[in-house]
Every structure is written in structure tokens, then in C-alpha cells.
Design an enzyme around this catalytic site. Structure first.
Site, PDB file in Angstrom:
ATOM      1  N   LYS A  85       3.888  -3.574 -13.807  1.00 17.37           N
ATOM      2  CA  LYS A  85       3.212  -4.813 -13.422  1.00 17.37           C
ATOM      3  C   LYS A  85       2.085  -5.043 -14.425  1.00 17.37           C
ATOM      4  O   LYS A  85       1.425  -4.095 -14.863  1.00 17.37           O
ATOM      5  CB  LYS A  85       2.648  -4.626 -12.007  1.00 17.37           C
ATOM      6  CG  LYS A  85       1.873  -5.811 -11.441  1.00 17.37           C
ATOM      7  CD  LYS A  85       1.421  -5.465 -10.019  1.00 17.37           C
ATOM      8  CE  LYS A  85       0.332  -6.389  -9.524  1.00 17.37           C
ATOM      9  NZ  LYS A  85       0.833  -7.458  -8.660  1.00 17.37           N
ATOM     10  N   THR A 126       0.266  -4.510  -3.215  1.00 17.60           N
ATOM     11  CA  THR A 126      -1.135  -4.091  -3.035  1.00 17.60           C
ATOM     12  C   THR A 126      -1.201  -2.740  -2.322  1.00 17.60           C
ATOM     13  O   THR A 126      -2.036  -2.517  -1.445  1.00 17.60           O
ATOM     14  CB  THR A 126      -1.970  -5.154  -2.267  1.00 17.60           C
ATOM     15  OG1 THR A 126      -1.554  -6.471  -2.663  1.00 17.60           O
ATOM     16  CG2 THR A 126      -3.448  -5.028  -2.597  1.00 17.60           C
ATOM     17  N   ARG A 152      -2.397  -6.525   1.951  1.00 16.98           N
ATOM     18  CA  ARG A 152      -3.766  -7.037   1.987  1.00 16.98           C
ATOM     19  C   ARG A 152      -4.204  -7.444   3.386  1.00 16.98           C
ATOM     20  O   ARG A 152      -5.373  -7.625   3.641  1.00 16.98           O
ATOM     21  CB  ARG A 152      -3.848  -8.285   1.099  1.00 16.98           C
ATOM     22  CG  ARG A 152      -4.445  -7.989  -0.237  1.00 16.98           C
ATOM     23  CD  ARG A 152      -4.276  -9.189  -1.128  1.00 16.98           C
ATOM     24  NE  ARG A 152      -3.356  -8.848  -2.170  1.00 16.98           N
ATOM     25  CZ  ARG A 152      -3.073  -9.629  -3.179  1.00 16.98           C
ATOM     26  NH1 ARG A 152      -3.623 -10.816  -3.278  1.00 16.98           N
ATOM     27  NH2 ARG A 152      -2.237  -9.236  -4.110  1.00 16.98           N
ATOM     28  N   GLU A 203       7.854  -9.721  -2.197  1.00 17.46           N
ATOM     29  CA  GLU A 203       6.827  -8.684  -2.132  1.00 17.46           C
ATOM     30  C   GLU A 203       5.836  -9.084  -1.054  1.00 17.46           C
ATOM     31  O   GLU A 203       5.177 -10.114  -1.175  1.00 17.46           O
ATOM     32  CB  GLU A 203       6.128  -8.553  -3.495  1.00 17.46           C
ATOM     33  CG  GLU A 203       4.938  -7.606  -3.476  1.00 17.46           C
ATOM     34  CD  GLU A 203       4.124  -7.676  -4.777  1.00 17.46           C
ATOM     35  OE1 GLU A 203       4.699  -7.936  -5.857  1.00 17.46           O
ATOM     36  OE2 GLU A 203       2.896  -7.482  -4.705  1.00 17.46           O
TER      37      GLU A 203
HETATM   38  C1  3PG Z   1      -0.711 -10.239  -7.105  1.00 19.46           C
HETATM   39  O1  3PG Z   1      -1.018  -9.564  -6.145  1.00 19.46           O
HETATM   40  O2  3PG Z   1       0.179  -9.904  -7.886  1.00 19.46           O
HETATM   41  C2  3PG Z   1      -1.482 -11.463  -7.372  1.00 19.46           C
HETATM   42  O3  3PG Z   1      -2.478 -11.683  -6.446  1.00 19.46           O
HETATM   43  C3  3PG Z   1      -0.658 -12.681  -7.468  1.00 19.46           C
HETATM   44  O4  3PG Z   1      -1.432 -13.537  -8.195  1.00 19.46           O
HETATM   45  P1  3PG Z   1      -1.443 -15.094  -7.946  1.00 19.46           P
HETATM   46  O5  3PG Z   1      -1.965 -15.297  -6.540  1.00 19.46           O
HETATM   47  O6  3PG Z   1      -2.363 -15.654  -9.011  1.00 19.46           O
HETATM   48  O7  3PG Z   1      -0.036 -15.589  -8.087  1.00 19.46           O
END
Ligand code: 3PG
Length: 211
Positions: free
Chosen positions: A128, A68, A44, A40
Site C-alpha cells: 500500500k 486500518t 476505524r 476493504e
Molecule cells: C485509506 O485508508 O486508504 C484512505 O483513508 C483512503 O483515502 P481517501 O479517503 O483519500 O480515499
């Protein structure tokens, strides 16, 4: 195989934040070398879209999704770039409708009964669960599965090598997601072998649990 089946088969959805699209292919190849064939790439950063396009075009062995995704315009651009699934931090009916129309699986973030009901109304059953560590982790998912039998969750947020097994051991969890395998520091330092090592270790946990 449907994108969510691919995620379930892998057991892990690495969340990858890239500052520079040139790192997309080395990161993808490092994941593949570690036996992870799902990725994924988040929107961002400004590099996100070019990174998705590069992996979709150059790395067909890997199922690349966009993360995102918060607007329909972004969603449209990600699908055009070759994203094979669309992850959003929350539930947006317009993004979900666009995905349904384009037949690209949507993975919306849902942590409340209201959000889950909205997703079910659209026919989405794998959701999710973000940020999993803040919204009650596995205990919350179990409680939510009472009224919403058949719903399953891909938890992200606070998942790491130390706690992934406790989530993955649950039948409610087809896969876990997270950034722990692909740290920004390793990517910017070009330490792609560290990504491969962390990926291999994570896949070993999946195999041990599932036999
Ligand atoms: C996401 O976008 O799913 C999270 O930012 C992932 O979270 P993590 O950085 O705590 O693994």
C-alpha cells in the site's frame, strides 16, 4: 485466485468506513451491482468487525478485507471474522508475521526505502502506498521502483474518479484504493444506488485502460 490477484483484476479497492454494521451488506451489494467485487472495510469504527463478519458470511461473491489494522489483536479478530486480506496504514512486522502464519495476504503501507526493504524481507511485493497524494504520488513510486524492481504499489489517499486513470495507467499500480465511491454521506442516507453508479464509472476507467 490469490486476494492480491483479485484486487488487480478489479483494479479498484474501495475503502469503506461504516458507522453501523447494518449498512455493510447494502454497501457490498451496491459495489457488486457496480461490478466491483473487492471491499476493504476499515477498523476505524466500532462497527468494522461486525461489518466484515456480515459481508464474509452473507456475500461470498465479494472479497472482503480489513483496513486500518494497526495491532496484532485486531488482525487476529479480523481474520477470525472472515477478512481475506489485511491492510495496514504502515509496516508492522508482527502483523505481517501473523498474516503469513495464517496465510492471509497482508498489504502493509510502505512509502520509504527502509519500509520497502522490511516488506521485501518478508516476501511481500505488493504494498500500500499511503497517503499517495502526500508522499509524492506516481513520481515517488517510479523513483522507488528503481532500486526495488518487482515491487508494485496500491496507492490510496487522495485518489478519486478524476485522477485514478493516471495511477492505473502505470504498470507499477495493480489497483488503486480509496473511499470516493462509498461516501459516508451516501451510506448514512441509504443512497446505495450512488455507490453503484460511482463503482460502474470507476470500473469503466479500468476497462478503458486495460482493454
Ligand atoms: C485509506 O485508508 O486508504 C484512505 O483513508 C483512503 O483515502 P481517501 O479517503 O483519500 O480515499
Amino acid at each position: 485466485m490469490h486476494a492480491m490477484e483479485r484486487c488487480e483484476a478489479c483494479g479498484i479497492v474501495p475503502v469503506v468506513v461504516l458507522q453501523d454494521a447494518k449498512d455493510a451488506l447494502p454497501t457490498a451489494n451496491a459495489l457488486l451491482a457496480g461490478d466491483i467485487d473487492v471491499m476493504e472495510i476499515t477498523m476505524r469504527t466500532a462497527a468494522g468487525l461486525d461489518a466484515i463478519r456480515a459481508v464474509a458470511q452473507e456475500c461470498p461473491a465479494l472479497l472482503v478485507g480489513a483496513g486500518t489494522v494497526t495491532t496484532t489483536a485486531q488482525c487476529e479478530a479480523c481474520i477470525e471474522a472472515g477478512a481475506r486480506f489485511i491492510v495496514s496504514p504502515g509496516f508492522d512486522p508482527d502483523i505481517v508475521d501473523l498474516c503469513l502464519e495464517r496465510q492471509v495476504p497482508a498489504l502493509p503501507g510502505c512509502v520509504t526505502p527502509t519500509e520497502i526493504m522490511a516488506a521485501l524481507k518478508k516476501g511481500i511485493r505488493i504494498l500500500k502506498f499511503f497517503p499517495a497524494n502526500i508522499y509524492g504520488g506516481l513520481a515517488a513510486m517510479k523513483a522507488l521502483s528503481g532500486p526495488f524492481g518487482g515491487v508494485r504499489f496500491i496507492p490510496t489517499g487522495g485518489i478519486n474518479a478524476g485522477n485514478m486513470a493516471e495511477y492505473l495507467a502505470s504498470p507499477l499500480v495493480p489497483a488503486v484504493g480509496g473511499s470516493w465511491m462509498c461516501s459516508a454521506a451516501d451510506i448514512s442516507a441509504g443512497q446505495f444506488e450512488k455507490i453503484t453508479r460511482a463503482s460502474r464509472a470507476a470500473r469503466a476507467v479500468v476497462r478503458e485502460l486495460r482493454g
